[in-house]
Design an enzyme around this catalytic site. Structure first.
Site, PDB file in Angstrom:
ATOM      1  N   SER A   6      12.293  52.213  43.822  1.00 25.38           N
ATOM      2  CA  SER A   6      13.752  52.335  43.746  1.00 25.38           C
ATOM      3  C   SER A   6      14.149  53.769  43.453  1.00 25.38           C
ATOM      4  CB  SER A   6      14.304  51.433  42.643  1.00 25.38           C
ATOM      5  OG  SER A   6      15.641  51.815  42.363  1.00 25.38           O
ATOM      6  N   HIS A  31      13.481  51.141  48.139  1.00 29.59           N
ATOM      7  CA  HIS A  31      14.564  50.325  47.582  1.00 29.59           C
ATOM      8  C   HIS A  31      15.761  51.224  47.255  1.00 29.59           C
ATOM      9  CE1 HIS A  31      16.007  46.609  45.693  1.00 29.59           C
ATOM     10  NE2 HIS A  31      16.477  47.352  44.717  1.00 29.59           N
ATOM     11  N   ASP A  33      19.507  51.266  45.754  1.00 32.35           N
ATOM     12  CA  ASP A  33      20.433  50.513  44.901  1.00 32.35           C
ATOM     13  C   ASP A  33      21.854  51.044  45.019  1.00 32.35           C
ATOM     14  OD1 ASP A  33      18.831  48.546  43.476  1.00 32.35           O
ATOM     15  OD2 ASP A  33      17.813  50.253  42.547  1.00 32.35           O
ATOM     16  N   MET A  35      25.693  50.658  43.875  1.00 38.63           N
ATOM     17  CA  MET A  35      26.497  50.078  42.791  1.00 38.63           C
ATOM     18  C   MET A  35      27.923  50.590  42.869  1.00 38.63           C
ATOM     19  SD  MET A  35      23.872  50.651  39.667  1.00 38.63           S
ATOM     20  CE  MET A  35      22.175  50.077  39.734  1.00 38.63           C
ATOM     21  N   HIS A  64      19.916  47.300  48.530  1.00 34.90           N
ATOM     22  CA  HIS A  64      20.329  46.284  47.557  1.00 34.90           C
ATOM     23  C   HIS A  64      21.779  46.546  47.171  1.00 34.90           C
ATOM     24  CE1 HIS A  64      19.654  44.646  43.161  1.00 34.90           C
ATOM     25  NE2 HIS A  64      20.491  43.883  43.865  1.00 34.90           N
ATOM     26  N   MET A  66      24.872  46.010  45.185  1.00 34.43           N
ATOM     27  CA  MET A  66      25.477  45.468  43.959  1.00 34.43           C
ATOM     28  C   MET A  66      26.947  45.834  43.995  1.00 34.43           C
ATOM     29  SD  MET A  66      22.344  46.420  41.408  1.00 34.43           S
ATOM     30  CE  MET A  66      21.693  47.636  42.553  1.00 34.43           C
ATOM     31  N   MET A 135      16.521  38.953  40.445  1.00 34.78           N
ATOM     32  CA  MET A 135      16.708  40.038  39.473  1.00 34.78           C
ATOM     33  C   MET A 135      15.990  39.669  38.188  1.00 34.78           C
ATOM     34  SD  MET A 135      18.314  42.500  40.891  1.00 34.78           S
ATOM     35  CE  MET A 135      18.300  43.504  39.383  1.00 34.78           C
ATOM     36  N   GLY A 140      22.395  46.860  37.227  1.00 36.84           N
ATOM     37  CA  GLY A 140      23.278  47.931  36.789  1.00 36.84           C
ATOM     38  C   GLY A 140      22.535  49.178  36.329  1.00 36.84           C
ATOM     39  N   GLY A 142      18.488  51.114  35.531  1.00 33.14           N
ATOM     40  CA  GLY A 142      17.029  51.129  35.529  1.00 33.14           C
ATOM     41  C   GLY A 142      16.520  51.171  34.099  1.00 33.14           C
ATOM     42  N   ASP A 170      12.965  42.630  40.972  1.00 35.98           N
ATOM     43  CA  ASP A 170      13.602  43.923  40.735  1.00 35.98           C
ATOM     44  C   ASP A 170      14.009  44.031  39.272  1.00 35.98           C
ATOM     45  OD1 ASP A 170      15.036  46.272  40.863  1.00 35.98           O
ATOM     46  OD2 ASP A 170      16.575  45.514  42.234  1.00 35.98           O
ATOM     47  N   THR A 193      11.608  53.291  37.348  1.00 35.46           N
ATOM     48  CA  THR A 193      11.105  54.223  36.331  1.00 35.46           C
ATOM     49  C   THR A 193       9.574  54.282  36.294  1.00 35.46           C
ATOM     50  OG1 THR A 193      11.542  52.471  34.712  1.00 35.46           O
ATOM     51  CG2 THR A 193      13.112  54.238  34.821  1.00 35.46           C
TER      52      THR A 193
END
Ligand code: DX5
Ligand code: ZN
Length: 209
Positions: A6, A31, A33, A35, A64, A66, A135, A140, A142, A170, A193
């Site tokens: 990610s 990946h 993300d 948001m 992904h 969100m 999830m 929201g 990492g 994830d 991370t």
């Protein structure tokens, strides 16, 4: 198993370089993300960033979303370079429309549930999607801790859908929790991370072992 690092945890100043590193180390998916500050409290990035990194990588772009009412933007994300689009069941009143938009574009369809969403809620869509994203942290941010209570959901979906179905996890994946997720039945592993640290290549190889 597929590893999908990610980029939320990457250094955006040298993003293309860092993507090359995960790719060279053997990660198959990337990946991404997205948001919107509404579906989740955080804001990340969107189409222009995906479009930019598309020029530097042939990896599978695992987007992904969100975001609230993802149906408003699915086509845009596909245009920007997504290979697969995953939306949240909690974010839309029209899951079938989301599935159709992704499917009609010839891309892979993923549906996701947050930790407090029961797996029953997606039951009727399971045979219409390619993947479920379970999830394993509250979406929201990492760097959170893997929620062991999600293992039951993974097991249930694996049992119901058989061995060829894709189940992605994830959140909170590291050298220890990856084994737990795989054992429960996940086959696509997101890690932020745990990958984007001082030794990106080493971390990818370690997780792929
Ligand atoms: C959380 C994101 C995750 C996150 C995972 O909302 O969907 O993809 O980047 O980060 P780690 O691996 O650090 O838990
Ligand atoms: Zn994610």
């Amino acid at each position: 198993m597929i590893l999908s690092p990610s980029i939320l945890a990457a250094d955006f100043g040298i993003l293309a370089e860092q993507i090359k590193k995960v790719e060279n180390a053997g990660a198959q998916w990337l990946h991404i993300d997205v948001m919107d500050g509404q579906f989740v409290p955080n804001i990340s990035f969107a189409m222009p960033v995906i479009e930019s990194i598309r020029k530097y990588s042939d990896m599978f772009f695992d987007v992904h979303l969100m975001i609230t009412e993802p149906e408003r933007y699915i086509n845009e994300f596909i245009k920007s370079g997504a290979d697969g689009v995953t939306f949240h069941i909690e974010a839309t009143k029209n899951p079938l429309k989301c599935i159709q938009l992704i499917r009609n574009a010839g891309k892979r369809v993923g549906i996701s549930i947050k930790p407090d969403t029961d797996v029953d809620v997606i039951e009727e869509y399971l045979d219409k999607v390619d993947m479920v994203l379970v999830m394993t942290v509250e979406p929201g941010y990492g760097g959170q801790k893997y929620l062991n209570r999600m293992n039951g959901k993974i097991r249930y979906i694996r049992e119901k859908m058989g061995k060829d179905f894709d189940i992605e996890v994830d959140g909170g994946i590291d050298g220890t929790t990856i084994g737990i997720a795989l054992e429960a039945g996940a086959n696509i592993i997101v890690a932020g991370t745990a990958v984007f640290n001082e030794d990106i290549e080493g971390s990818v190889k370690e997780l792929l072992r």
